[in-house]
Scaffold this motif. Sequence first.
Motif, mmCIF file in Angstrom:
data_model
loop_
_atom_site.group_PDB
_atom_site.id
_atom_site.type_symbol
_atom_site.label_atom_id
_atom_site.label_comp_id
_atom_site.label_asym_id
_atom_site.label_seq_id
_atom_site.Cartn_x
_atom_site.Cartn_y
_atom_site.Cartn_z
ATOM 1 N N ASP A 143 0.855 -1.198 0.000
ATOM 2 C CA ASP A 143 0.000 0.000 0.000
ATOM 3 C C ASP A 143 0.897 1.256 0.000
ATOM 4 O OD1 ASP A 143 0.891 0.264 2.586
ATOM 5 O OD2 ASP A 143 -1.034 -0.147 3.526
ATOM 6 N N GLN A 144 0.277 2.426 -0.160
ATOM 7 C CA GLN A 144 1.047 3.666 -0.329
ATOM 8 C C GLN A 144 1.991 3.951 0.856
ATOM 9 O OE1 GLN A 144 0.247 3.687 -3.584
ATOM 10 N NE2 GLN A 144 0.090 5.923 -3.623
ATOM 11 N N PRO A 145 1.500 3.885 2.120
ATOM 12 C CA PRO A 145 2.416 4.178 3.231
ATOM 13 C C PRO A 145 3.612 3.218 3.273
ATOM 14 C CG PRO A 145 0.137 4.151 4.002
ATOM 15 C CD PRO A 145 0.118 3.645 2.595
ATOM 16 N N THR A 146 3.372 1.949 2.933
ATOM 17 C CA THR A 146 4.481 0.974 2.954
ATOM 18 C C THR A 146 5.474 1.286 1.843
ATOM 19 O OG1 THR A 146 2.901 -0.654 3.771
ATOM 20 C CG2 THR A 146 5.024 -1.499 3.042
ATOM 21 N N ASP A 160 11.907 5.573 1.488
ATOM 22 C CA ASP A 160 12.722 6.414 2.378
ATOM 23 C C ASP A 160 13.900 5.625 2.947
ATOM 24 O OD1 ASP A 160 11.229 8.592 1.881
ATOM 25 O OD2 ASP A 160 10.200 8.665 3.821
ATOM 26 N N ARG A 161 13.626 4.389 3.325
ATOM 27 C CA ARG A 161 14.731 3.576 3.875
ATOM 28 C C ARG A 161 15.761 3.254 2.793
ATOM 29 N NH1 ARG A 161 10.732 1.016 6.786
ATOM 30 N NH2 ARG A 161 10.851 -0.931 5.634
ATOM 31 N N ALA A 213 16.539 5.255 0.326
ATOM 32 C CA ALA A 213 17.340 6.473 0.163
ATOM 33 C C ALA A 213 18.412 6.536 1.250
ATOM 34 C CB ALA A 213 16.447 7.702 0.203
ATOM 35 N N ASP A 214 18.032 6.166 2.483
ATOM 36 C CA ASP A 214 18.998 6.203 3.590
ATOM 37 C C ASP A 214 20.144 5.216 3.382
ATOM 38 O OD1 ASP A 214 17.559 8.092 4.961
ATOM 39 O OD2 ASP A 214 16.427 6.619 6.148
ATOM 40 N N SER A 215 19.897 4.164 2.619
ATOM 41 C CA SER A 215 20.934 3.130 2.493
ATOM 42 C C SER A 215 21.755 3.292 1.207
ATOM 43 C CB SER A 215 20.292 1.740 2.534
ATOM 44 O OG SER A 215 19.522 1.546 1.374
ATOM 45 N N MET A 216 21.570 4.454 0.548
ATOM 46 C CA MET A 216 22.272 4.638 -0.736
ATOM 47 C C MET A 216 23.312 5.756 -0.678
ATOM 48 S SD MET A 216 19.035 4.006 -3.226
ATOM 49 C CE MET A 216 19.890 4.315 -4.756
ATOM 50 N N ALA A 217 24.305 5.641 -1.540
ATOM 51 C CA ALA A 217 25.333 6.681 -1.666
ATOM 52 C C ALA A 217 24.675 7.980 -2.143
ATOM 53 C CB ALA A 217 26.379 6.228 -2.687
ATOM 54 N N ASP A 218 25.351 9.106 -1.908
ATOM 55 C CA ASP A 218 24.789 10.412 -2.289
ATOM 56 C C ASP A 218 24.465 10.489 -3.772
ATOM 57 O OD1 ASP A 218 24.904 11.225 0.257
ATOM 58 O OD2 ASP A 218 26.654 12.529 0.031
ATOM 59 N N ASP A 219 25.253 9.805 -4.587
ATOM 60 C CA ASP A 219 24.969 9.802 -6.028
ATOM 61 C C ASP A 219 24.362 8.447 -6.458
ATOM 62 O OD1 ASP A 219 27.186 8.248 -5.645
ATOM 63 O OD2 ASP A 219 28.309 9.024 -7.354
ATOM 64 N N GLY A 220 23.717 7.793 -5.475
ATOM 65 C CA GLY A 220 23.157 6.467 -5.750
ATOM 66 C C GLY A 220 22.000 6.522 -6.732
ATOM 67 N N MET A 221 21.786 5.404 -7.426
ATOM 68 C CA MET A 221 20.695 5.352 -8.397
ATOM 69 C C MET A 221 19.774 4.163 -8.140
ATOM 70 S SD MET A 221 22.258 6.762 -11.889
ATOM 71 C CE MET A 221 23.933 7.215 -11.491
ATOM 72 N N LEU A 222 18.471 4.451 -8.248
ATOM 73 C CA LEU A 222 17.439 3.455 -7.956
ATOM 74 C C LEU A 222 16.676 3.116 -9.222
ATOM 75 C CD1 LEU A 222 15.455 1.963 -5.949
ATOM 76 C CD2 LEU A 222 14.190 4.125 -5.842
ATOM 77 N N CYS A 223 16.503 1.826 -9.423
ATOM 78 C CA CYS A 223 15.773 1.379 -10.592
ATOM 79 C C CYS A 223 14.502 0.686 -10.135
ATOM 80 C CB CYS A 223 16.695 0.395 -11.308
ATOM 81 S SG CYS A 223 16.111 0.077 -12.895
ATOM 82 N N LEU A 224 13.357 1.189 -10.578
ATOM 83 C CA LEU A 224 12.067 0.590 -10.200
ATOM 84 C C LEU A 224 11.468 -0.180 -11.372
ATOM 85 C CD1 LEU A 224 10.352 3.489 -8.187
ATOM 86 C CD2 LEU A 224 11.658 1.553 -7.289
ATOM 87 N N GLY A 225 10.410 -0.935 -11.093
ATOM 88 C CA GLY A 225 9.730 -1.691 -12.140
ATOM 89 C C GLY A 225 8.901 -0.787 -13.036
ATOM 90 N N ALA A 226 8.477 -1.346 -14.170
ATOM 91 C CA ALA A 226 7.777 -0.550 -15.191
ATOM 92 C C ALA A 226 6.485 0.072 -14.654
ATOM 93 C CB ALA A 226 7.481 -1.431 -16.396
ATOM 94 N N ALA A 227 5.847 -0.579 -13.676
ATOM 95 C CA ALA A 227 4.581 -0.048 -13.156
ATOM 96 C C ALA A 227 4.773 0.697 -11.840
ATOM 97 C CB ALA A 227 3.595 -1.195 -12.967
ATOM 98 N N LEU A 242 5.124 9.709 -3.664
ATOM 99 C CA LEU A 242 5.414 8.815 -2.543
ATOM 100 C C LEU A 242 6.621 9.251 -1.729
ATOM 101 C CD1 LEU A 242 5.037 5.384 -4.370
ATOM 102 C CD2 LEU A 242 3.556 6.244 -2.554
ATOM 103 N N SER A 243 7.637 9.751 -2.422
ATOM 104 C CA SER A 243 8.876 10.087 -1.727
ATOM 105 C C SER A 243 9.558 11.261 -2.420
ATOM 106 C CB SER A 243 9.814 8.870 -1.728
ATOM 107 O OG SER A 243 11.070 9.229 -1.217
ATOM 108 N N SER A 244 10.027 12.200 -1.598
ATOM 109 C CA SER A 244 10.769 13.333 -2.167
ATOM 110 C C SER A 244 12.273 13.063 -2.075
ATOM 111 C CB SER A 244 10.415 14.612 -1.416
ATOM 112 O OG SER A 244 10.595 14.372 -0.039
ATOM 113 N N ARG A 245 12.623 11.833 -1.681
ATOM 114 C CA ARG A 245 14.039 11.496 -1.507
ATOM 115 C C ARG A 245 14.697 11.083 -2.824
ATOM 116 N NH1 ARG A 245 15.028 9.686 3.696
ATOM 117 N NH2 ARG A 245 17.206 9.899 3.059
ATOM 118 N N PHE A 246 13.864 10.893 -3.868
ATOM 119 C CA PHE A 246 14.391 10.529 -5.190
ATOM 120 C C PHE A 246 13.793 11.446 -6.243
ATOM 121 C CE2 PHE A 246 14.505 6.537 -2.816
ATOM 122 C CZ PHE A 246 15.788 6.079 -3.092
#
Length: 270
Positions: free
Chosen positions: A219-222, A228-229, A231-245, A251-255
Amino acid sequence: MSPQDFQFLSDLLKVKSGLVLTADKGYLVESRLLPIARKRGLNTLEGLVGGLKRRDEALIRDVVEAMTTNESFFFRDNTPFDNFKAHILPHLLKARADSKRIRIWSAAASTGQEPYSLAMLLAEQKAALAGWRVEILGTDISAEVLTRARAGLYTQFEVQRGLPIQLLVKYFKKEGDMWRIAPDIRGMVQYREFNLLDGFTGLGRFDVVFCRNVLIYFDQPTKAAVLDRLADSMADDGMLCLGAAETVLGLSSRFRPVKDRRGLYEVVRG
Ligand SMILES: C[S@@+](CC[C@H](N)C(=O)[O-])C[C@H]1O[C@@H](n2cnc3c(N)ncnc32)[C@H](O)[C@@H]1O
């Protein structure tokens, strides 16, 4: 199953794995849980819920595993892997030229196709990465899928889904009807059981996170809390890859999205 039992089951799955079980998923409950009930001599779904209410931890675990969707395939959706090759890796080769160290996390690794796709891409860049230490961590809530991932043994159908023939020939060996991934590629990935609902401390800091096709079940809160967690576990220039959907938007202003790179997000600091 009574509405009360369905509610109990859906609350339990939400707490244990984040999975949101909506009322229209009744058919899934029956097809996936009835075999477990029968195997354990509980016979019916009512009997199974009784076992869950008695806090039978092994049963709870089996039920959570059975209700997760583990589908995966090599180079799924292509774009994330194109992004990895064309954008993420060139950036890290420059940015980590001193430490020569890269850490990658496949956060819902399932049966291993995602981390092994990344490992093959890295193996294809052997010359550029000579002398580098690249770690790939594959985690999943399900011990069962991780056993399969560690074995690195795939059916003909699985290797035909998304894996280019040159990579099949180069990095797999036929074993009876199955295909076994090469020990070198296998050795590039460490696996560990891990629930994304738990705290991420202890996993270390990652340069790249692939977290694909798992947030869709939350759900949205999860979703927001996991992002957020992450983002906390990534390097300052870290990159996150999500699924197509999946997205971070709303949801998050950390990315923030990386321009012209679908599904790719960079960490926002400060
Ligand atoms: C559909 S698969 C995605 C596999 C791969 N990332 C891909 O995109 O092909 C989703 C995986 O998420 C795992 N999963 C579900 N809930 C989880 C949780 N709370 N923590 C960690 N993994 C979870 C499931 O066990 C399943 O293997």
